[in-house]
Design a protein around this motif. Structure first.
Motif, PDB file in Angstrom:
ATOM      1  N   SER A 329       4.229  21.675  57.133  1.00  0.00           N
ATOM      2  CA  SER A 329       5.232  20.620  57.341  1.00  0.00           C
ATOM      3  C   SER A 329       6.499  20.885  56.538  1.00  0.00           C
ATOM      4  N   GLN A 330       6.373  21.483  55.354  1.00  0.00           N
ATOM      5  CA  GLN A 330       7.559  21.794  54.573  1.00  0.00           C
ATOM      6  C   GLN A 330       8.397  22.874  55.265  1.00  0.00           C
ATOM      7  N   GLY A 331       7.723  23.860  55.885  1.00  0.00           N
ATOM      8  CA  GLY A 331       8.449  24.879  56.623  1.00  0.00           C
ATOM      9  C   GLY A 331       9.257  24.282  57.763  1.00  0.00           C
ATOM     10  N   PHE A 332       8.681  23.311  58.453  1.00  0.00           N
ATOM     11  CA  PHE A 332       9.417  22.659  59.545  1.00  0.00           C
ATOM     12  C   PHE A 332      10.537  21.768  58.998  1.00  0.00           C
ATOM     13  N   ALA A 333      10.340  21.223  57.792  1.00  0.00           N
ATOM     14  CA  ALA A 333      11.417  20.441  57.175  1.00  0.00           C
ATOM     15  C   ALA A 333      12.602  21.349  56.841  1.00  0.00           C
ATOM     16  N   THR A 375      15.303  17.152  64.692  1.00  0.00           N
ATOM     17  CA  THR A 375      15.883  18.309  65.377  1.00  0.00           C
ATOM     18  C   THR A 375      14.832  19.257  65.948  1.00  0.00           C
ATOM     19  N   LEU A 376      13.563  18.977  65.719  1.00  0.00           N
ATOM     20  CA  LEU A 376      12.519  19.875  66.220  1.00  0.00           C
ATOM     21  C   LEU A 376      12.412  19.796  67.736  1.00  0.00           C
ATOM     22  N   THR A 377      12.025  20.905  68.347  1.00  0.00           N
ATOM     23  CA  THR A 377      11.764  20.918  69.782  1.00  0.00           C
ATOM     24  C   THR A 377      10.414  20.251  70.045  1.00  0.00           C
ATOM     25  N   PRO A 378      10.113  19.875  71.283  1.00  0.00           N
ATOM     26  CA  PRO A 378       8.796  19.288  71.569  1.00  0.00           C
ATOM     27  C   PRO A 378       7.649  20.185  71.133  1.00  0.00           C
ATOM     28  N   ALA A 379       7.767  21.492  71.364  1.00  0.00           N
ATOM     29  CA  ALA A 379       6.687  22.404  70.961  1.00  0.00           C
ATOM     30  C   ALA A 379       6.525  22.420  69.451  1.00  0.00           C
ATOM     31  N   GLU A 380       7.636  22.421  68.716  1.00  0.00           N
ATOM     32  CA  GLU A 380       7.556  22.417  67.253  1.00  0.00           C
ATOM     33  C   GLU A 380       6.964  21.105  66.747  1.00  0.00           C
ATOM     34  N   SER A 381       7.344  20.001  67.379  1.00  0.00           N
ATOM     35  CA  SER A 381       6.794  18.705  66.975  1.00  0.00           C
ATOM     36  C   SER A 381       5.291  18.659  67.203  1.00  0.00           C
ATOM     37  N   ARG A 382       4.832  19.258  68.315  1.00  0.00           N
ATOM     38  CA  ARG A 382       3.388  19.294  68.567  1.00  0.00           C
ATOM     39  C   ARG A 382       2.671  20.122  67.503  1.00  0.00           C
ATOM     40  N   THR A 383       3.306  21.162  67.035  1.00  0.00           N
ATOM     41  CA  THR A 383       2.689  21.981  65.993  1.00  0.00           C
ATOM     42  C   THR A 383       2.569  21.188  64.692  1.00  0.00           C
ATOM     43  N   VAL A 384       3.609  20.424  64.371  1.00  0.00           N
ATOM     44  CA  VAL A 384       3.534  19.581  63.179  1.00  0.00           C
ATOM     45  C   VAL A 384       2.400  18.576  63.308  1.00  0.00           C
ATOM     46  N   GLU A 385       2.266  17.962  64.473  1.00  0.00           N
ATOM     47  CA  GLU A 385       1.180  17.005  64.697  1.00  0.00           C
ATOM     48  C   GLU A 385      -0.174  17.689  64.560  1.00  0.00           C
ATOM     49  N   ARG A 386      -0.273  18.916  65.024  1.00  0.00           N
ATOM     50  CA  ARG A 386      -1.533  19.658  64.917  1.00  0.00           C
ATOM     51  C   ARG A 386      -1.861  19.939  63.442  1.00  0.00           C
ATOM     52  N   LEU A 387      -0.861  20.332  62.668  1.00  0.00           N
ATOM     53  CA  LEU A 387      -1.072  20.566  61.239  1.00  0.00           C
ATOM     54  C   LEU A 387      -1.630  19.319  60.556  1.00  0.00           C
TER      55      LEU A 387
END
Length: 419
Positions: A329-333, A375-387
């Motif tokens: 999650s920090q990487g996506f932040a 600013t995340l794309t839908p695919a990136e947001s799904r990855t965050v949710e998976r984490l």
């Protein structure tokens, strides 16, 4: 419904520690009124006495035998019950002051509260005692200024309280000798302007640039709060620097591949790069930066985590950018922060496929990011949710095997990787 359990001396002490932890800084900074704490003890009801007279008697004896310090009182009342007659029972425990509560609570919490209160008192009034002035008197400029700065109407009072509140944990945790040194430096700074100097140039005996760097934030906050007009120390910061590698040999200025430049120089870098800059690759890990092979048209930048200073380089605005950070999650932040400045940033190796391919290398993320990542794309947001669904896990960049990463980078960048 069963009645509430009687509060034992041990439970009361635990509650005292909880209250002290939650409130001691506020009491020290903002004041308090008597009594500072009252704890209902929930004495037994007639039904409880009848159900277990031994337990009720033991509870009363436990409080009756308790030795209390001055300022801590135990209130007793007579209770008259038809079945057992009149009984005298403790009904509440009362502490008149924070010091009384700390004395009852004991342990590390009480020690912390006592230390914080004592250090705030020194900052406000007692230091340096040798010249009979508080730091506030020094900052105001003369011996005629009262040492007590507690007037709530004085703007310095609220500024100082805000600084003490913001840095309470740091001030409390300092060893005594470090705290003494900090106050000595603060008093010195009140009489000696240092604006324009670098930390290495500060002529303060026993204070080196490393020590100043560690304590700079607190010193700056207290200095600004105690000054008649809020002011920054003005000590010059080191220039932010950008570390990068020019992966295309034809673009290297004077043949230089590995560069670390002050930001003031990095802003002009595009003017000295040879060839055509086709893409910038930002990587989280320095070892990753150093391992990247040659690639035509590519400049690689070390991201340094949340230090996204490179995002303001003006020549990045018109270049395709790829970011590869830790898969957590920090990487996506961090990706979100870059994208807030540079909307064209794409991510690579930060997807569910990569996460699943290295599931055996997941580790818990110590401090997951919980803020908005708009600013995340839908695919990136799904990855965050998976984490998060997997228990706030992370896949650090260096755990992804190098052949796997290199193949994905070459495919994503659509560039010819030469090594």
């Amino acid at each position: 419904m069963s009645p509430d359990p009687m509060v034992s001396p041990e439970a009361a002490r635990s509650e005292a520690r909880r209250r002290l932890t939650a409130s001691h800084r506020r009491w020290t900074l903002d004041g308090w009124s008597q009594p500072v704490w009252t704890l209902p003890l929930r004495p037994p009801t007639e039904r409880q006495v009848l159900a277990d007279p031994a337990a009720a008697e033991a509870w009363v004896r436990g409080w009756a035998g308790r030795s209390l310090t001055a300022g801590l009182s135990l209130d007793w009342e007579d209770r008259t019950w038809r079945s057992v007659g009149t009984q005298r029972v403790p009904v509440r425990l009362v502490a008149q002051s924070p010091e009384d509560l700390a004395g009852f609570a004991g342990g590390p919490v009480a020690a912390e509260a006592t230390r914080f209160a004592a250090r705030v008192a020194r900052i406000r009034t007692d230091y340096p005692a040798a010249v009979g002035q508080s730091p506030l008197a020094r900052y105001l400029g003369g011996p005629d200024v009262p040492a007590d700065d507690g007037d709530p109407g004085d703007p310095r009072h609220e500024r100082l309280n805000a600084a003490l509140r913001r840095h309470a944990e740091r001030l409390t945790g300092l060893p005594d000798e470090e705290f003494d040194r900090m106050l000595g430096v603060l008093a010195w700074l009140a009489r000696h302007p240092v604006a324009g100097l670098r930390p290495r140039q500060l002529p303060i005996r026993g204070v080196d640039s490393k020590w100043f760097s560690v304590h700079r934030t607190v010193l700056t906050a207290l200095h600004g709060a105690l000054a008649s007009v809020p002011v920054d120390l003005g000590v010059v910061d080191a220039d932010p620097r950008v570390r990068m590698r020019v992966l295309d040999p034809s673009m290297r200025p004077a043949g230089l591949e590995d560069l670390e430049l002050p930001m003031a120089e990095a802003v002009t870098l595009d003017g000295v790069l040879g060839g055509a800059l086709e893409r910038v690759l930002i990587v989280e890990n320095k070892e990753t930066l150093l391992c990247l092979p040659e690639a035509r048209g590519v400049l690689a930048i070390w991201g340094r985590g949340f230090d996204t200073a490179a995002a303001v380089l003006p020549w990045l605005a018109g270049v395709p950018i790829t970011y590869w950070g830790d898969l957590d999650s920090q990487g996506f932040a961090i990706l979100h922060r870059y994208r807030s400045h540079l909307p064209q940033v794409e991510s690579v190796l930060m997807d569910e496929a990569t996460l699943e391919d290295f599931a055996d290398l997941w580790v818990p993320e110590p401090k997951p990011f919980r803020g908005a990542l708009v600013t995340l794309t839908p695919a990136e947001s799904r990855t965050v949710e998976r984490l998060r669904a997997e228990g706030d896990v992370r896949l650090e960049q260096e755990r992804v095997s190098w052949p796997y990463a290199l193949a994905r980078l070459a495919s994503h960048l659509r560039l010819q990787v030469d090594g």
